[in-house]
Motif scaffolding. Structure first.
Motif, PDB file in Angstrom:
ATOM      1  N   ARG A   1       0.727  -1.060  -0.002  1.00 48.91           N
ATOM      2  CA  ARG A   1       0.012  -0.015   0.070  1.00 48.91           C
ATOM      3  C   ARG A   1       1.081   1.358  -0.001  1.00 48.91           C
ATOM      4  N   ILE A   2       2.012   1.419   0.617  1.00 52.19           N
ATOM      5  CA  ILE A   2       2.999   2.341   0.868  1.00 52.19           C
ATOM      6  C   ILE A   2       3.594   2.422  -0.616  1.00 52.19           C
ATOM      7  N   VAL A   3       4.021   1.322  -1.496  1.00 53.94           N
ATOM      8  CA  VAL A   3       4.501   1.518  -2.747  1.00 53.94           C
ATOM      9  C   VAL A   3       3.425   2.072  -3.519  1.00 53.94           C
ATOM     10  N   ASP A   4       2.305   1.710  -3.672  1.00 52.45           N
ATOM     11  CA  ASP A   4       1.206   2.177  -4.325  1.00 52.45           C
ATOM     12  C   ASP A   4       1.110   3.714  -4.258  1.00 52.45           C
ATOM     13  N   ARG A   5       1.058   4.112  -2.950  1.00 55.04           N
ATOM     14  CA  ARG A   5       0.786   5.655  -2.797  1.00 55.04           C
ATOM     15  C   ARG A   5       2.131   6.445  -3.300  1.00 55.04           C
TER      16      ARG A   5
ATOM     17  N   GLN B   1       4.322   5.678  -5.543  1.00 54.49           N
ATOM     18  CA  GLN B   1       4.229   5.753  -7.104  1.00 54.49           C
ATOM     19  C   GLN B   1       3.180   6.688  -7.687  1.00 54.49           C
ATOM     20  N   LYS B   2       2.113   6.585  -6.841  1.00 57.82           N
ATOM     21  CA  LYS B   2       0.882   7.549  -7.520  1.00 57.82           C
ATOM     22  C   LYS B   2       1.399   8.940  -7.378  1.00 57.82           C
ATOM     23  N   LEU B   3       2.259   9.357  -6.506  1.00 51.64           N
ATOM     24  CA  LEU B   3       2.935  10.543  -6.137  1.00 51.64           C
ATOM     25  C   LEU B   3       3.939  10.891  -6.966  1.00 51.64           C
ATOM     26  N   GLY B   4       4.432   9.859  -7.881  1.00 51.68           N
ATOM     27  CA  GLY B   4       5.262  10.266  -8.648  1.00 51.68           C
ATOM     28  C   GLY B   4       6.826   9.927  -8.185  1.00 51.68           C
ATOM     29  N   HIS B   5       6.993   9.064  -7.047  1.00 48.87           N
ATOM     30  CA  HIS B   5       8.361   8.708  -6.545  1.00 48.87           C
ATOM     31  C   HIS B   5       8.890   7.422  -7.063  1.00 48.87           C
ATOM     32  N   ALA B   6      10.156   7.444  -6.918  1.00 47.62           N
ATOM     33  CA  ALA B   6      10.806   6.148  -7.477  1.00 47.62           C
ATOM     34  C   ALA B   6      10.913   5.337  -6.261  1.00 47.62           C
TER      35      ALA B   6
END
Ligand SMILES: NC(=O)c1ccc[n+]([C@@H]2O[C@H](COP(=O)([O-])OP(=O)(O)OC[C@H]3O[C@@H](n4cnc5c(N)ncnc54)[C@H](OP(=O)(O)O)[C@@H]3O)[C@@H](O)[C@H]2O)c1
Length: 280
Positions: A18-22, A24-29
């Motif tokens: 869930r952290i990965v998903d959030r 990535q949606k914010l544009g982080h690598a």
């Protein structure tokens, strides 16, 4: 915002994915830290950790199977050492609420010299839908010890929202947070809620700690797993401090924690609980 490199250990697990998903949606690598990722990250195989941590600015640490097990302190200390060498800027450690052994691991992170936030969590709602208790729910019979204990179950989505916020906002640096839901439920009340929203018969059977351990032995589960489950039920759930509701989720996110009912209603819209016995 600048894209920075996050390593999310347990990045395919309950909180990690869930952290990965959030992020990535914010544009982080984001790099996932798990045995199935490339490069592979295994808590029992530190030889390639410098490669896994290379180029990483922020690390979410969720240890497997639990910070209370023998070897956890040494593994956390080694990851901290490797992270420091790699110039990591911040560590966020997922810890258990009211676990002395976990606190010893927290101290390693706190004294690392790297910026940190400690996030202690209560029992996850998702234990009922993403392994551990899922098979019992599907069988329609949940037998557990500590039936009298009131638990402030917390949702993995709230934990993920908190972890992302503490990574992105320096105001949370060097803080220890305790995350709980805002209601206390027994296991039976939680199971009854799932039964109600799914309209499926699910029976709760209270058992003693000894009966539960004996049942795990009859199933020939590994002794170290039985030790951990015994510890979690007896020491962690047996600690009255773990039945205290905190306001940390609301203070950090500015919203009420997700209730167990809302969690159950969301899961019941998916196929996860679909095979439970239909009520007569
Ligand atoms: N569940 C709860 O109620 C609860 C409450 C408070 C705190 N916690 C803490 O949360 C942490 C996670 O617990 P969880 O039970 O909820 O599990 P989880 O996050 O669902 O764990 C699964 C994740 O861990 C990875 N993983 C498993 N074994 C690994 C290993 N040897 N090395 C590296 N990665 C490994 C898995 O990926 P691969 O299979 O690909 O490796 C997967 O990404 C634990 O430290 C636990 O103490 C849990």
């Amino acid at each position: 915002m600048k894209k920075e490199q996050f390593l999310i250990t347990g990045g395919t697990g309950k909180t990690g994915r869930r952290i990965v998903d959030r992020l990535q949606k914010l544009g982080h690598a984001v790099r996932i830290g798990s045995r199935s990722a490339q490069p592979s990250f295994d808590w029992n195989r530190p030889h390639n950790w410098p490669e896994v941590v290379k180029g990483i600015d922020y690390i979410y640490i969720t240890y497997q199977p639990d910070l209370a097990v023998p070897g956890a302190k040494e593994a956390i200390a080694e990851l901290v050492r490797v992270s420091k060498n790699a110039g990591v800027k911040k560590l966020v450690l997922l810890s258990g609420k009211g676990e002395r052994e976990a606190e010893l691991c927290e101290e390693i992170v706190i004294n690392s010299g790297i910026d940190y936030t400690i996030v202690r969590a209560s029992w996850f709602n998702q234990n009922f839908s993403e392994n551990f208790l899922l098979d019992s729910i599907l069988d329609g019979v949940v037998a557990l010890p500590q039936a009298h204990v009131k638990i402030p179950f917390v949702d993995a989505n709230d934990i993920a929202d908190v972890v992302v916020e503490v990574f992105l906002n320096d105001a949370h640096s060097q803080k220890i947070y305790e995350l709980t839901g805002n209601e206390l439920l027994t296991f039976k009340e939680a199971v009854d809620t799932i039964s109600e929203v799914t309209e499926h018969d699910i029976t709760f059977i209270p058992v003693s700690l000894e009966e539960y351990s004996n049942a795990m032995r009859e199933m020939q589960l590994p002794e170290d797993f039985i030790w951990l489950i015994d510890y979690l039920f007896e020491v962690v759930l047996g600690n009255p401090e773990n039945s205290i509701i905190t306001n940390d989720i609301e203070n950090i996110l500015g919203k009420k924690p997700i209730s167990f009912m809302a969690y159950a209603q969301e899961v019941s819209k998916t196929n996860i609980w679909k095979n439970t016995a239909v009520k007569a």
